[in-house]
Scaffold this motif. Structure first.
Motif, PDB file in Angstrom:
ATOM      1  N   GLY A  15      43.046  41.134  59.474  1.00  0.00           N
ATOM      2  CA  GLY A  15      43.158  41.523  60.873  1.00  0.00           C
ATOM      3  C   GLY A  15      43.285  43.027  61.023  1.00  0.00           C
ATOM      4  N   PRO A  16      43.126  43.514  62.259  1.00  0.00           N
ATOM      5  CA  PRO A  16      43.155  44.966  62.501  1.00  0.00           C
ATOM      6  C   PRO A  16      44.498  45.613  62.167  1.00  0.00           C
ATOM      7  CG  PRO A  16      42.274  43.815  64.417  1.00  0.00           C
ATOM      8  CD  PRO A  16      42.750  42.775  63.456  1.00  0.00           C
ATOM      9  N   ALA A  17      45.590  44.995  62.584  1.00  0.00           N
ATOM     10  CA  ALA A  17      46.903  45.604  62.317  1.00  0.00           C
ATOM     11  C   ALA A  17      47.161  45.688  60.816  1.00  0.00           C
ATOM     12  CB  ALA A  17      48.011  44.815  63.014  1.00  0.00           C
ATOM     13  N   GLY A  18      46.852  44.619  60.097  1.00  0.00           N
ATOM     14  CA  GLY A  18      47.033  44.616  58.649  1.00  0.00           C
ATOM     15  C   GLY A  18      46.166  45.659  57.963  1.00  0.00           C
ATOM     16  N   ALA A  19      44.930  45.805  58.452  1.00  0.00           N
ATOM     17  CA  ALA A  19      44.022  46.793  57.865  1.00  0.00           C
ATOM     18  C   ALA A  19      44.551  48.203  58.059  1.00  0.00           C
ATOM     19  CB  ALA A  19      42.631  46.661  58.483  1.00  0.00           C
ATOM     20  N   PHE A  20      45.062  48.504  59.241  1.00  0.00           N
ATOM     21  CA  PHE A  20      45.603  49.841  59.471  1.00  0.00           C
ATOM     22  C   PHE A  20      46.880  50.069  58.672  1.00  0.00           C
ATOM     23  CE2 PHE A  20      42.649  49.754  63.008  1.00  0.00           C
ATOM     24  CZ  PHE A  20      42.141  51.037  62.965  1.00  0.00           C
ATOM     25  N   ASP A  21      47.701  49.029  58.515  1.00  0.00           N
ATOM     26  CA  ASP A  21      48.885  49.147  57.654  1.00  0.00           C
ATOM     27  C   ASP A  21      48.473  49.446  56.212  1.00  0.00           C
ATOM     28  OD1 ASP A  21      50.582  48.629  59.783  1.00  0.00           O
ATOM     29  OD2 ASP A  21      50.987  46.548  59.199  1.00  0.00           O
ATOM     30  N   LEU A  22      47.472  48.726  55.719  1.00  0.00           N
ATOM     31  CA  LEU A  22      47.000  48.949  54.350  1.00  0.00           C
ATOM     32  C   LEU A  22      46.386  50.332  54.174  1.00  0.00           C
ATOM     33  CD1 LEU A  22      45.431  45.458  53.613  1.00  0.00           C
ATOM     34  CD2 LEU A  22      47.465  46.439  52.529  1.00  0.00           C
ATOM     35  N   SER A  23      45.667  50.805  55.190  1.00  0.00           N
ATOM     36  CA  SER A  23      45.073  52.143  55.081  1.00  0.00           C
ATOM     37  C   SER A  23      46.154  53.208  55.054  1.00  0.00           C
ATOM     38  CB  SER A  23      44.078  52.405  56.215  1.00  0.00           C
ATOM     39  OG  SER A  23      44.738  52.538  57.459  1.00  0.00           O
ATOM     40  N   ARG A  24      47.203  53.007  55.833  1.00  0.00           N
ATOM     41  CA  ARG A  24      48.335  53.943  55.811  1.00  0.00           C
ATOM     42  C   ARG A  24      49.006  53.921  54.442  1.00  0.00           C
ATOM     43  NH1 ARG A  24      52.241  51.376  58.909  1.00  0.00           N
ATOM     44  NH2 ARG A  24      52.653  50.377  56.939  1.00  0.00           N
ATOM     45  N   ASP A  25      49.200  52.734  53.895  1.00  0.00           N
ATOM     46  CA  ASP A  25      49.829  52.609  52.583  1.00  0.00           C
ATOM     47  C   ASP A  25      48.981  53.275  51.496  1.00  0.00           C
ATOM     48  OD1 ASP A  25      51.766  51.168  53.920  1.00  0.00           O
ATOM     49  OD2 ASP A  25      51.150  49.220  53.109  1.00  0.00           O
ATOM     50  N   ALA A  26      47.657  53.092  51.576  1.00  0.00           N
ATOM     51  CA  ALA A  26      46.757  53.705  50.588  1.00  0.00           C
ATOM     52  C   ALA A  26      46.828  55.228  50.678  1.00  0.00           C
ATOM     53  CB  ALA A  26      45.332  53.226  50.806  1.00  0.00           C
ATOM     54  N   ARG A  27      46.869  55.734  51.899  1.00  0.00           N
ATOM     55  CA  ARG A  27      46.942  57.189  52.099  1.00  0.00           C
ATOM     56  C   ARG A  27      48.245  57.751  51.520  1.00  0.00           C
ATOM     57  NH1 ARG A  27      44.047  60.421  55.184  1.00  0.00           N
ATOM     58  NH2 ARG A  27      44.918  62.398  55.832  1.00  0.00           N
TER      59      ARG A  27
END
Length: 74
Positions: A15-27
């Motif tokens: 989902g979108p929220a999970g994807a943005f959370d994961l992108s933040r974590d990766a960064r």
């Protein structure tokens, strides 16, 4: 992989929220790795700074008034 490719692959699964959370974590993980590899900070120093910020955030949350009983929660 660029951000758009990442979203195309990840959003259908989490989902979108999970994807943005994961992108933040990766960064953040990339920044940590970079700081450690350049000998700017140690893993221990980063962990200590994170713990300090977690404590600061928790204190600020505790100062907030409680939510009304009928307020929607996510």
């Amino acid at each position: 992989m660029n951000f758009e490719e990442f979203l195309t692959k990840v959003v259908p699964k989490v989902g979108p929220a999970g994807a943005f959370d994961l992108s933040r974590d990766a960064r953040l993980k990339a920044l940590e790795t970079f700081l450690i590899s350049k000998n700017i900070a140690t893993e221990e120093e980063i962990n200590q700074a994170v713990e300090q910020k977690l404590a600061e955030f928790a204190e600020n949350i505790l100062k907030m008034p409680p939510l009304p009983a009928n307020a929607p929660r996510e």
